[in-house]
Design a protein around this motif. Structure first.
Motif, PDB file in Angstrom:
ATOM      1  N   GLU A 534       0.784  -1.070  -0.035  1.00 31.01           N
ATOM      2  CA  GLU A 534       0.030   0.117   0.086  1.00 31.01           C
ATOM      3  C   GLU A 534       0.859   1.207  -0.036  1.00 31.01           C
ATOM      4  O   GLU A 534       1.933   1.450   0.558  1.00 31.01           O
ATOM      5  CB  GLU A 534      -0.996  -0.054   1.187  1.00 31.01           C
ATOM      6  N   ARG A 536       1.024   4.602   1.417  1.00 35.69           N
ATOM      7  CA  ARG A 536       0.451   5.322   2.270  1.00 35.69           C
ATOM      8  C   ARG A 536       0.600   6.735   2.152  1.00 35.69           C
ATOM      9  O   ARG A 536       1.640   7.180   1.870  1.00 35.69           O
ATOM     10  CB  ARG A 536       1.050   4.824   3.856  1.00 35.69           C
ATOM     11  N   GLU A 550      -3.442   6.003  -8.398  1.00 36.01           N
ATOM     12  CA  GLU A 550      -4.191   5.050  -8.298  1.00 36.01           C
ATOM     13  C   GLU A 550      -4.122   4.381  -9.811  1.00 36.01           C
ATOM     14  O   GLU A 550      -4.201   3.263 -10.314  1.00 36.01           O
ATOM     15  CB  GLU A 550      -5.601   5.154  -8.083  1.00 36.01           C
ATOM     16  N   LYS A 555      -1.938   1.251  -4.718  1.00 45.14           N
ATOM     17  CA  LYS A 555      -2.962   1.111  -3.941  1.00 45.14           C
ATOM     18  C   LYS A 555      -2.864   2.267  -2.760  1.00 45.14           C
ATOM     19  O   LYS A 555      -2.036   1.913  -1.990  1.00 45.14           O
ATOM     20  CB  LYS A 555      -3.132  -0.543  -3.407  1.00 45.14           C
ATOM     21  N   SER A 557      -3.631   4.452   0.309  1.00 45.09           N
ATOM     22  CA  SER A 557      -4.266   4.396   1.743  1.00 45.09           C
ATOM     23  C   SER A 557      -4.131   5.853   2.236  1.00 45.09           C
ATOM     24  O   SER A 557      -2.961   6.118   2.547  1.00 45.09           O
ATOM     25  CB  SER A 557      -4.052   3.205   2.372  1.00 45.09           C
ATOM     26  N   LYS A 559      -3.867   7.693   5.889  1.00 43.87           N
ATOM     27  CA  LYS A 559      -3.720   7.223   7.135  1.00 43.87           C
ATOM     28  C   LYS A 559      -2.977   8.427   7.768  1.00 43.87           C
ATOM     29  O   LYS A 559      -2.681   9.548   7.261  1.00 43.87           O
ATOM     30  CB  LYS A 559      -2.722   5.999   7.292  1.00 43.87           C
TER      31      LYS A 559
END
Length: 591
Positions: A534, A536, A550, A555, A557, A559
């Protein structure tokens, strides 16, 4: 508060969210990131041209740390004639009092010192070590499975602490002041107490359960059966007594004297492996910093058992072939290339990094430009490579969280970059009765079982397996950047596995994008550690940028915040610095 004209940035939302981090400037002779609560000074206008955020300025010295009180203590040492090492040691002991979740005397860490007189750069390794009774499978059950939390919240989680030995070593060899003088402010703070900030109160509440297990811990951090809250006073008289013993007797008080007796008794009572003999056996190691060059600047950072310096240089070697400046900060193209370099470096980390006193670490190969050529050829500039398709490379042919960081610079040209830790917040949560000292849970940084991730999701192998007196692999990356042989940037960050990427991005922000420490600290950060697969990113990155990433196959994410940098930059006018706005307790002061 006056705002300057703003230069375009990838995310207006990020800019608005981070405006709260703008500094308040104090009149000369002291310049601070935020006005100390006792100062009551008004902000003043300062012409900063087209800079987005203005850093703190200083001419005679500067300290950047994660707590105002510790920074003030460091600056006071400089004003009294101490050098950067004197101030750094004072800050280190002060943070053990005012930042108990990460500052410590019961943990360990790394320090990079640039000695102006000799021009020498030295890496001081005071990382924890495994006790003599430790063994490879000590965290596995009879079926060979990792026992949850055994390496985190039990007495078996505690490694031999190195902080007291490391700070004392640095002071004796590179400082100018007596240990008792630099310890005195921390002793006063521990005995008289300090006000719990909202940030610390929040951490105490979050860690309530694992702190509440131990009576000696509760006696310090709890009141009326609940954790201390913001505005209450946190005093630790036992810690004050321990620091007084160290001031009077030196590190022997900790490793051979009354403090060692109490730590050993705590361990014996609860089945821990750490003994008084282990404490006496602890050694500080001076190492040669790992070094590389990036666009004409020299980058020096911590060698193994830190993985940080090796992989920062490895990633910079890969990135140097692309014109990041042309792509712009936080652009999809720049982030994509950084993420691909990160994945390759973290894959190698899982295979090759460990304690160099126990395993051969191919640092020369990993930091080789020819190896970087090989890795860069595997990067598609327009498409993400799945983590499953990435395996550790072969550098052999080229071989011939809860942590805190502080940076210090003085007028003579000495600089100190220090990162030290208990591992997770408040470490094991265990206070050795009668000492006031929180003990680390650094044994979790070993690979409990090859292929099984630790608390930070990092995979390790045989190179980082548990062995007696071995130092666990770390991500801590105290770093200095030299320009024409003289310090130009001093930086580092906490953040577990994200320390390496945060520090690398800080170097890129300054060199490629021409940012000052305040601008670099405000920029949203990204992180990829190979596995999990991922990318981040922090909140505030442009939605358009996220969509482009993307489409490239990442991927993404969103956070929580990553890193809390403490950065000082040397300029023609003096020093500029900034404490990361992600931690409201942090402060940089220059004078």
């Amino acid at each position: 508060m006056w705002l300057p004209a703003l230069r375009p940035r990838s995310s207006v939302a990020a800019l608005a969210a981070l405006c709260v981090g703008l500094p308040m400037l104090l009149p000369p002779p002291a310049l601070a990131q935020k006005a100390p609560s006792t100062a009551g000074a008004a902000s003043v206008r300062y012409d900063i041209g087209n800079e987005i955020f203005h850093p703190v300025l200083g001419r005679n010295g500067m300290v950047a740390s994660e707590h105002r009180l510790a920074t003030e203590i460091g600056v006071d040492i400089l004003k009294r004639g101490g050098n950067a090492v004197d101030a750094a040691v004072a800050v280190g002991f002060a943070l053990a009092v005012v930042l108990p979740n990460a500052g410590n005397v019961g943990g360990g860490g790394f320090m990079i010192v640039h000695d102006a007189k000799s021009g020498k750069d030295v890496a001081i390794d005071f990382r924890e070590m495994a006790p003599a009774k430790a063994f490879r499978d000590m965290y596995l059950d009879e079926q060979g499975k990792v026992v949850p939390d055994r390496s985190l919240y039990t007495h078996l989680a505690v490694g031999i602490p190195g902080t007291v030995a490391g700070l004392a070593h640095a002071l004796e060899k590179y400082g100018t002041m007596p240990l008792a003088d630099v310890l005195a402010p921390a002793i006063r703070l521990a005995r008289d107490g300090h006000t719990v900030t909202p940030q610390l109160a929040g951490l105490l509440e979050v860690e309530r359960d694992h702190l509440a297990k131990w009576d000696a811990t509760k006696a310090i951090f709890f009141k009326d059966g609940r954790p201390l809250t913001a505005g209450e006073t946190l005093a630790n008289p036992d810690l004050a007594n321990s620091l007084e013993m160290i001031a009077q007797q030196g590190p022997k008080a900790f490793y051979e004297g009354p403090i060692a007796d109490r730590i050993a008794a705590e361990m014996a009572q609860h089945g821990g492996y750490l003994t008084k003999e282990d404490l006496k056996a602890y050694k500080v190691v001076e190492r040669e910093p790992v070094a590389g060059s990036y666009r004409g600047y020299t980058v020096k950072s911590m060698p193994p058992p830190s993985s940080g310096g090796t992989h920062i240089i490895q990633m910079l070697n890969i990135l140097e072939r692309w014109p990041l400046k042309d792509y712009g900060p936080d652009s999809a193209q720049a982030i994509h290339l950084m993420a691909e370099a990160m994945k390759l470096a973290y894959a190698d980390r899982s295979e090759y990094l460990g304690d160099p006193d126990f395993t051969k670490v191919p640092v020369k190969g990993l930091t080789s430009r020819k190896y970087a050529d090989e890795l860069a050829a595997r990067i598609d500039p327009e498409k993400a490579t799945p983590a499953a398709a990435i395996k550790p490379g072969n550098p052999a042919p080229y071989e011939s969280d809860q942590t805190t960081h502080f940076s210090v610079a003085d007028a003579q040209g000495n600089v100190v970059s220090t990162t030290y830790t208990l591992n997770l917040n408040f470490g094991s949560g265990i206070v050795a009765a009668g000492t006031g000292i929180l003990l680390n849970n650094e044994m979790d940084d070993f690979s409990a079982k090859p292929g099984v991730p630790n608390a930070f999701g990092l995979i390790g192998g045989d190179a980082n397996a548990v062995q007696p007196y071995k130092r666990p692999l770390s991500s801590m990356s105290p770093t200095i950047v030299l320009k024409d042989g003289k310090p130009w940037l001093v930086t580092g960050s906490p953040g577990g596995s994200r320390i390496i990427t945060t520090t690398m991005e800080t170097v890129v922000d300054h060199i490629d994008f021409g940012m000052n420490p305040a601008e670099a600290a405000a920029l949203p950060r990204v992180h990829h550690q190979w596995t999990p697969d991922e990318l981040r990113v922090e909140k505030g990155l442009s939605p358009d940028t996220v969509r482009l990433l993307e489409r490239m196959g990442h991927k993404v994410s969103v956070k929580a915040t990553m890193g809390r940098t403490q950065t000082i930059q040397m300029t023609d006018e003096g020093m500029s610095g900034y404490s990361d706005p992600r931690n409201p307790d942090g402060m940089t002061i220059g004078y």
